[in-house]
Motif scaffolding. Structure first.
Motif, mmCIF file in Angstrom:
data_model
loop_
_atom_site.group_PDB
_atom_site.id
_atom_site.type_symbol
_atom_site.label_atom_id
_atom_site.label_comp_id
_atom_site.label_asym_id
_atom_site.label_seq_id
_atom_site.Cartn_x
_atom_site.Cartn_y
_atom_site.Cartn_z
ATOM 1 N N SER A 34 -9.692 13.338 -47.691
ATOM 2 C CA SER A 34 -9.426 15.000 -47.904
ATOM 3 C C SER A 34 -9.315 15.005 -48.787
ATOM 4 C CB SER A 34 -9.136 16.052 -46.798
ATOM 5 O OG SER A 34 -7.389 15.793 -46.766
ATOM 6 N N ASP A 35 -10.251 15.816 -50.308
ATOM 7 C CA ASP A 35 -9.429 16.643 -51.361
ATOM 8 C C ASP A 35 -10.248 18.274 -51.057
ATOM 9 O OD1 ASP A 35 -9.682 17.039 -53.863
ATOM 10 O OD2 ASP A 35 -10.911 15.477 -54.444
ATOM 11 N N ILE A 36 -9.293 19.214 -51.787
ATOM 12 C CA ILE A 36 -9.752 20.004 -51.519
ATOM 13 C C ILE A 36 -8.887 21.128 -52.573
ATOM 14 C CG2 ILE A 36 -9.344 22.487 -49.879
ATOM 15 C CD1 ILE A 36 -8.692 21.170 -47.625
ATOM 16 N N GLY A 70 -19.392 17.198 -58.053
ATOM 17 C CA GLY A 70 -18.637 16.376 -56.528
ATOM 18 C C GLY A 70 -18.474 14.899 -56.678
ATOM 19 N N HIS A 71 -17.816 14.037 -55.344
ATOM 20 C CA HIS A 71 -17.888 12.665 -55.950
ATOM 21 C C HIS A 71 -17.992 12.889 -54.356
ATOM 22 C CE1 HIS A 71 -13.824 13.203 -54.661
ATOM 23 N NE2 HIS A 71 -14.038 14.190 -55.467
ATOM 24 N N GLY A 72 -17.817 11.688 -54.138
ATOM 25 C CA GLY A 72 -17.970 10.852 -52.316
ATOM 26 C C GLY A 72 -16.421 11.255 -52.119
ATOM 27 N N VAL A 89 -10.455 8.758 -52.977
ATOM 28 C CA VAL A 89 -10.535 9.903 -53.420
ATOM 29 C C VAL A 89 -11.632 9.856 -54.213
ATOM 30 C CG1 VAL A 89 -9.008 10.387 -54.847
ATOM 31 C CG2 VAL A 89 -9.425 12.270 -53.360
ATOM 32 N N HIS A 90 -12.454 9.518 -54.815
ATOM 33 C CA HIS A 90 -12.969 9.480 -55.775
ATOM 34 C C HIS A 90 -14.564 7.824 -55.095
ATOM 35 C CE1 HIS A 90 -11.523 11.924 -58.106
ATOM 36 N NE2 HIS A 90 -11.807 12.377 -57.879
ATOM 37 N N GLU A 91 -15.443 8.113 -54.550
ATOM 38 C CA GLU A 91 -16.240 6.756 -54.063
ATOM 39 C C GLU A 91 -17.993 7.668 -54.459
ATOM 40 O OE1 GLU A 91 -13.997 6.039 -50.235
ATOM 41 O OE2 GLU A 91 -16.048 6.276 -49.621
ATOM 42 N N VAL A 139 -19.450 13.839 -49.322
ATOM 43 C CA VAL A 139 -18.949 14.442 -50.637
ATOM 44 C C VAL A 139 -18.452 15.656 -50.846
ATOM 45 C CG1 VAL A 139 -21.380 13.777 -51.521
ATOM 46 C CG2 VAL A 139 -21.445 15.707 -50.988
ATOM 47 N N THR A 140 -17.740 16.035 -51.830
ATOM 48 C CA THR A 140 -17.178 17.487 -52.278
ATOM 49 C C THR A 140 -17.847 17.849 -53.358
ATOM 50 O OG1 THR A 140 -16.478 16.504 -53.997
ATOM 51 C CG2 THR A 140 -14.325 16.111 -52.609
ATOM 52 N N ILE A 141 -17.589 19.742 -52.653
ATOM 53 C CA ILE A 141 -18.543 20.454 -53.981
ATOM 54 C C ILE A 141 -17.460 21.011 -54.388
ATOM 55 C CG2 ILE A 141 -19.976 22.839 -53.904
ATOM 56 C CD1 ILE A 141 -21.508 20.123 -53.142
ATOM 57 N N GLU A 142 -16.856 21.059 -55.667
ATOM 58 C CA GLU A 142 -16.732 21.471 -56.923
ATOM 59 C C GLU A 142 -16.381 22.236 -57.941
ATOM 60 O OE1 GLU A 142 -12.764 19.407 -58.334
ATOM 61 O OE2 GLU A 142 -13.999 17.007 -57.146
ATOM 62 N N PRO A 143 -17.212 23.260 -57.446
ATOM 63 C CA PRO A 143 -17.907 24.146 -59.237
ATOM 64 C C PRO A 143 -16.752 24.626 -59.890
ATOM 65 C CG PRO A 143 -18.722 25.002 -57.227
ATOM 66 C CD PRO A 143 -18.255 23.877 -56.905
ATOM 67 N N ILE A 157 -12.603 25.775 -57.015
ATOM 68 C CA ILE A 157 -12.718 26.002 -55.173
ATOM 69 C C ILE A 157 -13.701 24.540 -54.933
ATOM 70 C CG2 ILE A 157 -13.890 27.062 -53.345
ATOM 71 C CD1 ILE A 157 -14.069 29.402 -54.889
ATOM 72 N N GLU A 158 -12.730 23.918 -54.023
ATOM 73 C CA GLU A 158 -13.940 22.618 -53.981
ATOM 74 C C GLU A 158 -13.948 22.518 -52.000
ATOM 75 O OE1 GLU A 158 -11.065 19.533 -54.790
ATOM 76 O OE2 GLU A 158 -12.449 18.229 -54.288
ATOM 77 N N ASP A 159 -14.610 22.070 -51.994
ATOM 78 C CA ASP A 159 -14.536 21.180 -49.801
ATOM 79 C C ASP A 159 -15.136 20.544 -49.782
ATOM 80 O OD1 ASP A 159 -13.786 24.412 -49.156
ATOM 81 O OD2 ASP A 159 -16.185 25.119 -50.144
HETATM 82 ZN ZN ZN Z 1 -12.375 15.989 -55.898
#
Ligand code: ZN
Ligand code: ZN
Length: 372
Positions: free
Chosen positions: A240-242, A304-306, A311-313, A331-335, A347-349
């Motif tokens: 996970s990545d938050i 973002g990324h998968g 953790v980055h794919e 995927v992550t959403i991290e603006p 903020i990353e989800d």
């Molecule tokens: Zn990330």
């Protein structure tokens, strides 16, 4: 049933289907075999999580080479999903021997993104009797689409990370160093069940929060700081990545304004992302909003990324990705907005994408949290 490779959930072993999909891809590419040297790809196909391996997949065979340190582990994890060969000298020596036993294998794909030049030289010299063809993303394309078992592992990794964050937040206070905060957070990650850290946890405070990939350092947290935590958990190999950003004490008007823009950009992108949308279009949802609010130059990285075994794919949500997002992606959403010398907010989800639409896996509140 559960194995540490993260590929068996319930009673369904997903590995044969993965091998079959790779064989289909080989047939389409007119290849007789694929040499897999990415350890994450090896794990995806076989379940083996060791640090030294080569895998050969042909129309009939699936041969995994590793060394004697892993003799016990490899049998437990692979459990018949591949033919295991333990090499006592060098994996490449073993590879030539194994390939020599395979009839009607001439054209072999290798993973050009995961082949060091020194290994490429081996292919040309010791492997000169075969025809080597560069491939990209054969296994990564499959990995971008998560099955139910993989999604469950990622959801577990999200839950572990959020438990650790809930336990860490009450302990954040002025006077602690970033490194000490990272230690508290990582201790809670371990306590909650994380088997590793997908990357060194980021704790960035005050002006350092403007560094998107800051490492925790010896800066001491002060009242009035933005405090950015970017971290994750690993369960059954899946990450996970938050990211959450807090204010230590009362937020200034400027901090609140920036925070609200990033939160709105996050919400818009998480709500708008759809199967079939290009990575570029998804990125633009957040980027256009931030630019419209006057901070376009302050959002330098991709949206973002998968996430998965790495953790980055794939897939990537960035300004240059024209391929469409597949159903089953996570995927992550991290603006973020970063202002050098002042600070930054991100903020990353983590978001699961299906034909039914996006489902945000992270539930930790996104409201501006002023730490007392
Ligand atoms: Zn990330
Ligand atoms: Zn992150």
């Amino acid at each position: 049933m559960f194995v540490s490779g993260g590929v068996v959930t319930g009673s369904i072993d997903t590995r044969p289907a993965r091998v079959a999909a790779i064989r289909d891809a080989l047939a389409r590419a007119d290849l007789d075999a694929l040499l897999v040297s990415s350890l994450a790809n090896v794990r995806y196909v076989t379940g083996f999580s060791g640090s030294n391996a080569l895998l050969v997949i042909t129309a009939k065979d699936c041969i995994l080479l590793t060394d004697s340190r892993y003799a016990t582990q490899v049998e437990e994890e692979v459990d018949g999903a591949a033919t295991v060969r333990i090499e006592s000298t060098n994996l490449w020596t073993g590879l030539w021997a194994q390939l020599g036993t395979l009839t009607s294998v001439e054209r072999i794909g290798f993973e050009s993104m995961h082949c060091l030049h020194c290994d490429f030289a081996r292919l040309l010299e010791k492997g000169a009797r075969w025809s080597w063809r560069p491939t990209t993303d054969v296994v990564e394309t499959l990995r971008a689409v998560k099955d139910a078992g993989e999604l469950a592992h990622i959801e577990r990794a999200v839950a572990v990370a959020e438990t650790a964050l809930r336990r860490t937040v009450p302990m954040l206070r002025a006077g602690l160093t970033e490194t000490a905060v990272a230690g508290v957070l990582e201790g809670h990650l371990r306590d909650a069940g994380s088997e590793a850290f997908p990357f060194p946890s980021i704790v960035a405070s005050g002006p350092r929060s403007a560094l998107p990939h800051a490492r925790a350092g010896d800066r001491v947290l002060k009242t009035g700081d933005l405090v950015l935590l970017d971290f994750g958990a690993v369960t059954a190999g899946y990450c996970s990545d938050i990211t959450r950003t807090f204010v230590l004490g009362r937020a200034s008007d400027e901090q609140r304004e920036i925070y609200d823009i990033v939160r709105e950009a996050n919400a818009r992108a998480s709500g708008a992302i759809r199967v079939g949308m290009t990575g570029m279009a998804a990125d633009a949802v957040a980027r256009d909003y931030i630019a419209g609010r006057g901070f376009g130059e302050a959002f330098g990285h991709s949206l973002g990324h998968g996430i998965g075994l790495e953790v980055h794919e794939a897939p990537r949500l960035s300004r240059v990705v024209e391929s469409p997002l597949a159903a089953g992606s996570v995927v992550t959403i991290e603006p973020g907005i970063y202002r050098p010398g002042w600070g930054g907010v991100r903020i990353e989800d983590d978001v699961f994408l299906s034909d039914a639409g996006p489902r945000v896996l992270t539930g930790f509140p996104r409201d501006l949290h002023e730490l007392s």
